[in-house]
Design a protein around this motif. Structure first.
Motif, short mmCIF file in Angstrom:
data_model
loop_
_atom_site.label_atom_id
_atom_site.label_comp_id
_atom_site.label_asym_id
_atom_site.label_seq_id
_atom_site.Cartn_x
_atom_site.Cartn_y
_atom_site.Cartn_z
N HIS A 1 -3.13 -16.32 3.67
CA HIS A 1 -1.73 -16.78 3.68
C HIS A 1 -1.56 -18.23 3.22
CE1 HIS A 1 2.49 -16.93 4.70
NE2 HIS A 1 2.27 -17.98 5.47
N TRP B 1 2.12 -5.85 2.59
CA TRP B 1 2.16 -7.19 3.17
C TRP B 1 2.56 -8.21 2.12
CZ3 TRP B 1 -0.09 -8.98 8.11
CH2 TRP B 1 -0.09 -10.38 8.24
N SER C 1 -1.41 -18.18 -0.37
CA SER C 1 -0.17 -17.59 -0.85
C SER C 1 0.97 -18.60 -0.80
CB SER C 1 0.19 -16.36 0.00
OG SER C 1 -0.81 -15.37 -0.09
N GLU D 1 5.67 -10.74 2.05
CA GLU D 1 5.33 -12.17 2.05
C GLU D 1 5.97 -12.91 0.87
OE1 GLU D 1 1.17 -14.18 3.06
OE2 GLU D 1 1.20 -13.33 1.04
N ARG E 1 -5.27 -10.87 5.18
CA ARG E 1 -4.03 -11.43 4.63
C ARG E 1 -3.63 -12.71 5.35
NH1 ARG E 1 -2.22 -9.73 -0.25
NH2 ARG E 1 -0.90 -11.49 0.29
#
Length: 241
Positions: free
Chosen positions: A40, A231, A43, A235, A36
């Motif tokens: 990121h 997560w 994201s 997030e 993750r």
């Protein structure tokens, strides 16, 4: 696959002093967090893209009115608009796509009894009393839903349900704040792309499909899914404030 199995085993050995018999499960959670973190930046880019696409809605509505009755010209104009504003319509899919290899690695790793011609020692690891290579059906056949292994799945289902409800409420709020603009016909609810309306109705419920995934995959892969979805929910809440 054998190299990845060795990495998971070594990580579990490092964590054993802290987590004991659940060290392999802790290693999977740590591995998920690492994946993750790698994803990121994508994201963050996806969040920026979503905000940029929201700002483009008035321009897109104008294009639909301008090119009413000409789907080809509308599609070309929308592609040019996205290119001009440097907004990718597919940016929101990238974080999920880049995680698929990690999920399938864990799925296959804990689905095979042998790795590299040797016995798969990772299958001997457990999360409390639930084998990491087992599935929910196995837990139901060994003590039922409220047996030792069954309770592990009950805990995972509770976490997934809480995360799904959180995502459902957040998605509904976002869709209410950014409704689908009128399509080329000028009528409310008409979309330039067929099927968008149906997708919009299903989207708030997508997180609940994780319950099915957790129920049918090996526990190790289910643990990855639960950790990753939790997560992702936190997030997204931070990135889409």
């Amino acid at each position: 696959m054998s190299v990845f199995a060795d990495l998971v085993q070594h990580l579990a050995d490092l964590l054993h002093p802290l987590f004991g018999a659940t060290a392999a499960a802790a290693a999977i959670v740590l591995f998920t967090a690492f994946v993750r973190l790698l994803v990121h930046p994508l994201s963050r880019a996806s969040a920026r893209g979503q905000k940029a696409r929201t700002k483009l809605q008035p321009k897109i509505a104008e294009l639909r009115r301008t090119h009413k009755g000409s789907p080809e010209k509308l599609q070309k104009a929308m592609l040019e608009l996205h290119a001009e504003e440097k907004v990718s319509p597919l940016s929101g899919c990238l974080p999920g796509l880049f995680q698929l290899p990690a999920f399938f690695l864990l799925y296959h790793l804990f689905s095979n009894t042998t790795i590299g011609g040797k016995a798969n020692e990772l299958l001997s690891h457990e999360l409390f009393t639930a084998p990491l290579g087992g599935r929910w059906a196995d837990a139901l056949g060994d003590g039922g839903a409220f047996g030792g292994a069954g309770l592990v799945y009950v805990g995972l289902f509770v976490v997934v349900t809480v995360v799904a409800c959180f995502n459902f409420r957040r998605t509904k709020r976002m869709m209410a704040a950014n409704p689908v603009v009128p399509g080329a016909s000028g009528e409310p609810g008409a979309e330039a792309v067929p099927g968008v309306g149906a997708v919009s109705k299903v989207m708030p419920f997508m997180s609940f499909f994780t319950l099915f995934t957790v129920a049918v995959v090996p526990l190790a892969a289910a643990l990855y899914v639960v950790t990753s979805s939790t997560w992702a929910a936190v997030e997204r809440a931070a990135l889409y404030r």
